[in-house]
Motif scaffolding. Sequence first.
Motif, PDB file in Angstrom:
ATOM      1  N   LEU A   1      -0.479  11.393 -11.770  1.00  0.00           N
ATOM      2  CA  LEU A   1       0.759  11.232 -12.528  1.00  0.00           C
ATOM      3  C   LEU A   1       1.974  11.184 -11.601  1.00  0.00           C
ATOM      4  CD1 LEU A   1       2.342  11.076 -15.169  1.00  0.00           C
ATOM      5  CD2 LEU A   1       2.303  13.586 -15.245  1.00  0.00           C
ATOM      6  N   TYR A   2       2.055  12.101 -10.653  1.00  0.00           N
ATOM      7  CA  TYR A   2       3.218  12.145  -9.763  1.00  0.00           C
ATOM      8  C   TYR A   2       3.273  10.916  -8.853  1.00  0.00           C
ATOM      9  CZ  TYR A   2       3.957  17.039 -11.173  1.00  0.00           C
ATOM     10  OH  TYR A   2       4.201  18.187 -11.875  1.00  0.00           O
ATOM     11  N   THR A   3       2.128  10.390  -8.477  1.00  0.00           N
ATOM     12  CA  THR A   3       2.098   9.144  -7.698  1.00  0.00           C
ATOM     13  C   THR A   3       2.694   7.996  -8.497  1.00  0.00           C
ATOM     14  OG1 THR A   3       0.130   9.838  -6.460  1.00  0.00           O
ATOM     15  CG2 THR A   3       0.597   7.473  -6.541  1.00  0.00           C
ATOM     16  N   ILE A   4       2.268   7.873  -9.741  1.00  0.00           N
ATOM     17  CA  ILE A   4       2.797   6.805 -10.598  1.00  0.00           C
ATOM     18  C   ILE A   4       4.293   6.973 -10.801  1.00  0.00           C
ATOM     19  CG2 ILE A   4       2.717   5.875 -12.961  1.00  0.00           C
ATOM     20  CD1 ILE A   4      -0.290   6.623 -12.952  1.00  0.00           C
ATOM     21  N   ALA A   5       4.727   8.232 -11.008  1.00  0.00           N
ATOM     22  CA  ALA A   5       6.155   8.489 -11.227  1.00  0.00           C
ATOM     23  C   ALA A   5       6.970   8.152  -9.979  1.00  0.00           C
ATOM     24  CB  ALA A   5       6.362   9.952 -11.621  1.00  0.00           C
ATOM     25  N   ASP A   6       6.465   8.530  -8.806  1.00  0.00           N
ATOM     26  CA  ASP A   6       7.183   8.264  -7.560  1.00  0.00           C
ATOM     27  C   ASP A   6       7.286   6.773  -7.264  1.00  0.00           C
ATOM     28  OD1 ASP A   6       8.235  10.568  -6.502  1.00  0.00           O
ATOM     29  OD2 ASP A   6       6.437  11.128  -5.393  1.00  0.00           O
ATOM     30  N   ILE A   7       6.221   6.033  -7.512  1.00  0.00           N
ATOM     31  CA  ILE A   7       6.146   4.655  -7.053  1.00  0.00           C
ATOM     32  C   ILE A   7       6.626   3.645  -8.096  1.00  0.00           C
ATOM     33  CG2 ILE A   7       4.517   2.852  -6.321  1.00  0.00           C
ATOM     34  CD1 ILE A   7       2.911   5.042  -4.956  1.00  0.00           C
ATOM     35  N   TRP A   8       6.273   3.857  -9.355  1.00  0.00           N
ATOM     36  CA  TRP A   8       6.523   2.804 -10.347  1.00  0.00           C
ATOM     37  C   TRP A   8       7.496   3.173 -11.461  1.00  0.00           C
ATOM     38  CZ3 TRP A   8       0.945   3.022  -9.209  1.00  0.00           C
ATOM     39  CH2 TRP A   8       0.533   2.012  -8.333  1.00  0.00           C
TER      40      TRP A   8
ATOM     41  N   PHE B   1       0.832  -1.194   0.000  1.00  0.00           N
ATOM     42  CA  PHE B   1       0.000   0.000   0.000  1.00  0.00           C
ATOM     43  C   PHE B   1       0.868   1.247   0.000  1.00  0.00           C
ATOM     44  CE2 PHE B   1      -2.073  -3.445   2.215  1.00  0.00           C
ATOM     45  CZ  PHE B   1      -3.348  -3.461   1.677  1.00  0.00           C
ATOM     46  N   ALA B   2       0.365   2.292  -0.645  1.00  0.00           N
ATOM     47  CA  ALA B   2       0.999   3.606  -0.598  1.00  0.00           C
ATOM     48  C   ALA B   2      -0.100   4.646  -0.433  1.00  0.00           C
ATOM     49  CB  ALA B   2       1.816   3.865  -1.855  1.00  0.00           C
ATOM     50  N   HIS B   3       0.288   5.847  -0.038  1.00  0.00           N
ATOM     51  CA  HIS B   3      -0.690   6.902   0.216  1.00  0.00           C
ATOM     52  C   HIS B   3      -0.114   8.234  -0.256  1.00  0.00           C
ATOM     53  CE1 HIS B   3      -2.897   9.610   3.339  1.00  0.00           C
ATOM     54  NE2 HIS B   3      -3.504   9.628   2.164  1.00  0.00           N
ATOM     55  N   ALA B   4      -0.866   8.913  -1.107  1.00  0.00           N
ATOM     56  CA  ALA B   4      -0.497  10.259  -1.550  1.00  0.00           C
ATOM     57  C   ALA B   4      -1.705  11.174  -1.359  1.00  0.00           C
ATOM     58  CB  ALA B   4      -0.045  10.244  -3.005  1.00  0.00           C
ATOM     59  N   ALA B   5      -1.498  12.471  -1.440  1.00  0.00           N
ATOM     60  CA  ALA B   5      -2.577  13.424  -1.225  1.00  0.00           C
ATOM     61  C   ALA B   5      -2.399  14.636  -2.130  1.00  0.00           C
ATOM     62  CB  ALA B   5      -2.609  13.867   0.245  1.00  0.00           C
TER      63      ALA B   5
ATOM     64  N   GLU C   1       1.546  15.377  -2.638  1.00  0.00           N
ATOM     65  CA  GLU C   1       2.497  14.996  -1.613  1.00  0.00           C
ATOM     66  C   GLU C   1       2.416  13.485  -1.413  1.00  0.00           C
ATOM     67  OE1 GLU C   1       3.856  16.051   2.975  1.00  0.00           O
ATOM     68  OE2 GLU C   1       2.014  16.906   2.137  1.00  0.00           O
ATOM     69  N   LEU C   2       3.572  12.836  -1.453  1.00  0.00           N
ATOM     70  CA  LEU C   2       3.636  11.407  -1.165  1.00  0.00           C
ATOM     71  C   LEU C   2       3.735  11.232   0.347  1.00  0.00           C
ATOM     72  CD1 LEU C   2       3.798   8.500  -2.255  1.00  0.00           C
ATOM     73  CD2 LEU C   2       6.289   8.740  -2.261  1.00  0.00           C
ATOM     74  N   ILE C   3       2.713  10.656   0.929  1.00  0.00           N
ATOM     75  CA  ILE C   3       2.677  10.483   2.380  1.00  0.00           C
ATOM     76  C   ILE C   3       3.420   9.210   2.790  1.00  0.00           C
ATOM     77  CG2 ILE C   3       1.157  10.328   4.383  1.00  0.00           C
ATOM     78  CD1 ILE C   3       0.949  12.967   2.799  1.00  0.00           C
ATOM     79  N   GLN C   4       3.215   8.125   2.044  1.00  0.00           N
ATOM     80  CA  GLN C   4       3.872   6.863   2.360  1.00  0.00           C
ATOM     81  C   GLN C   4       4.084   6.082   1.072  1.00  0.00           C
ATOM     82  OE1 GLN C   4       5.112   5.247   5.226  1.00  0.00           O
ATOM     83  NE2 GLN C   4       5.843   3.868   3.616  1.00  0.00           N
ATOM     84  N   ASN C   5       5.326   5.671   0.805  1.00  0.00           N
ATOM     85  CA  ASN C   5       5.611   4.856  -0.373  1.00  0.00           C
ATOM     86  C   ASN C   5       5.114   3.439  -0.140  1.00  0.00           C
ATOM     87  OD1 ASN C   5       6.696   3.991  -2.870  1.00  0.00           O
ATOM     88  ND2 ASN C   5       8.418   5.419  -2.635  1.00  0.00           N
TER      89      ASN C   5
ATOM     90  N   LYS D   1       0.620   5.901   9.425  1.00  0.00           N
ATOM     91  CA  LYS D   1       0.824   7.055   8.540  1.00  0.00           C
ATOM     92  C   LYS D   1      -0.512   7.675   8.136  1.00  0.00           C
ATOM     93  CE  LYS D   1       5.323   7.529   7.698  1.00  0.00           C
ATOM     94  NZ  LYS D   1       6.041   8.815   7.767  1.00  0.00           N
ATOM     95  N   VAL D   2      -1.465   6.832   7.780  1.00  0.00           N
ATOM     96  CA  VAL D   2      -2.783   7.340   7.374  1.00  0.00           C
ATOM     97  C   VAL D   2      -3.485   8.009   8.549  1.00  0.00           C
ATOM     98  CG1 VAL D   2      -5.073   6.670   6.552  1.00  0.00           C
ATOM     99  CG2 VAL D   2      -3.039   5.663   5.514  1.00  0.00           C
TER     100      VAL D   2
END
Length: 513
Positions: free
Chosen positions: A85-92, A13-17, A45-49, A60-61
Amino acid sequence: MESFHRDTPDAEFAHAAFADYKVSLKKAYPYTDPNPVNAVTSCYELIQNLTNDRELFHDKVTEFFKTKWVNGAYDPPESSMTAILYTIADIWMGAPPAGPDVKKIVILITDEEPNGAKDAAYLTFKPKPKGKGDCLNYGYPSLRTEGEIMRRENIYIIGLLAPTRRTAEEHAKGYPDIDIKAVWTDIFTELGVPFYVEMMPDASMAADSIVKVVRNSISRMACAVPPATPPPAPPSPPVAPPPTADDGDKIQLVFVFDRTQEFSSFLQEFASKAENVVRIFKRMFSHVEYGITAFADFPLHIKKGGEPQPVTLGLNIDDSSRCYDNILPLTKDGDLFWETLQQFAATKWVNGFDPPESSMTALLYTAADKEVNWDSSDKTTKIIILITDEDTVGKKDAPELVSKPKPKGDGQDTCTDHSYPDVETVRTVFQQNNLKLIGLFPRNPDRMKGWPKINTKLLWEKYNSSLEFHFNFLVISHSFPELLATSLLWTSTEDCAFSTLLIRFKIQLFYIA
């Protein structure tokens, strides 16, 4: 979390906002912010990778929800597409390739639409991100680029949406209320990735919705879906024999058209674009067959009694062909399908006399008609596509039909000797022949003067509760031919094989259309 880990213990799991870009970056807006935002993280903002540690993710949540909300620049829309888009870029993006069994799913939770030129004029002058950017130096992403990245990374997306409640002040600024589900359905369709949309009436349903929707989505749209970018071929593969006519995917499509006056413009527009549909299907499947049937309504004197009246409006066809007509039996000749459809659309419409029409009858007769040439093999995907803007005829609309025998669905029923069918008969024949059904309905159907407005989609959803077979409902606009292939394949069916076939078509469409 407990439910996910019980069903899929390897889940990560990951969490962004997100909120929005700082207001001064969006537009000329003379406002002093009493709650200033951090412009670096306000759009994303990436809260948790990604983590498999459920306790860490939970903490974290929980911590995140205790923090104060972020001002969304005092006006809708928000930076949701940027955050995706930024979530996908950060994680994958740039990470080692995931295995074929890994399902990568983004869950968007929002009640707003994304930024655009109208609400963020200054952002149009900034470069559009093509991966990870930031909230200060980049504008919002283009849907085309974002869709390409999501398909390349094999990302599925789920929208958990809350009703949009805009204030009087926002209305005064030119932001009307919106149909949030329709907005995101259109956006996800344009992205060209497998997706699912669910409405959350209130926040208390969010957790349950996430569990339910992710489970359903994996079975409905993610099962065995071929990757958007095929994997490299293994070294020195054996030479495969030439394909035979029975190799690969086989699909039979029969289009059931409403041929009445009110629907004639739809039919003509679709016919003008049908060559592109044939081209797409031909590139995707080793064996495709197309058929056409049509309907208007039962003759008026058979519906309501009285003597037959001369036909003064529309095409004068025999009474036996008014409620159902086999225009083109199934054929693998795509050119013949296209040419026949053009000729059919060019002929004069058929008078339906008065709404509703004989659509349920046409479905039964199409399914049971031996001259349609349905394949009896279970390996063939057989789909009937109903295209209409009307309800189906019933007792209230056709009192004289009640005294006639009900059709049996044996291929011997007629428009002059039989009544409209029972829903149970339609259901049985569809199930016996392993047929799927897709309904395409206009958003705002035109009705004859004096007849009340109807919501065709809601009416057919009511019938579906009795039909009990795979039926996907879609609302289309008058420009629907350009999106036909994509629209056909957005499905909520539980049938994994059907779902896989449809999703694959959607992904292919965005590469070749």
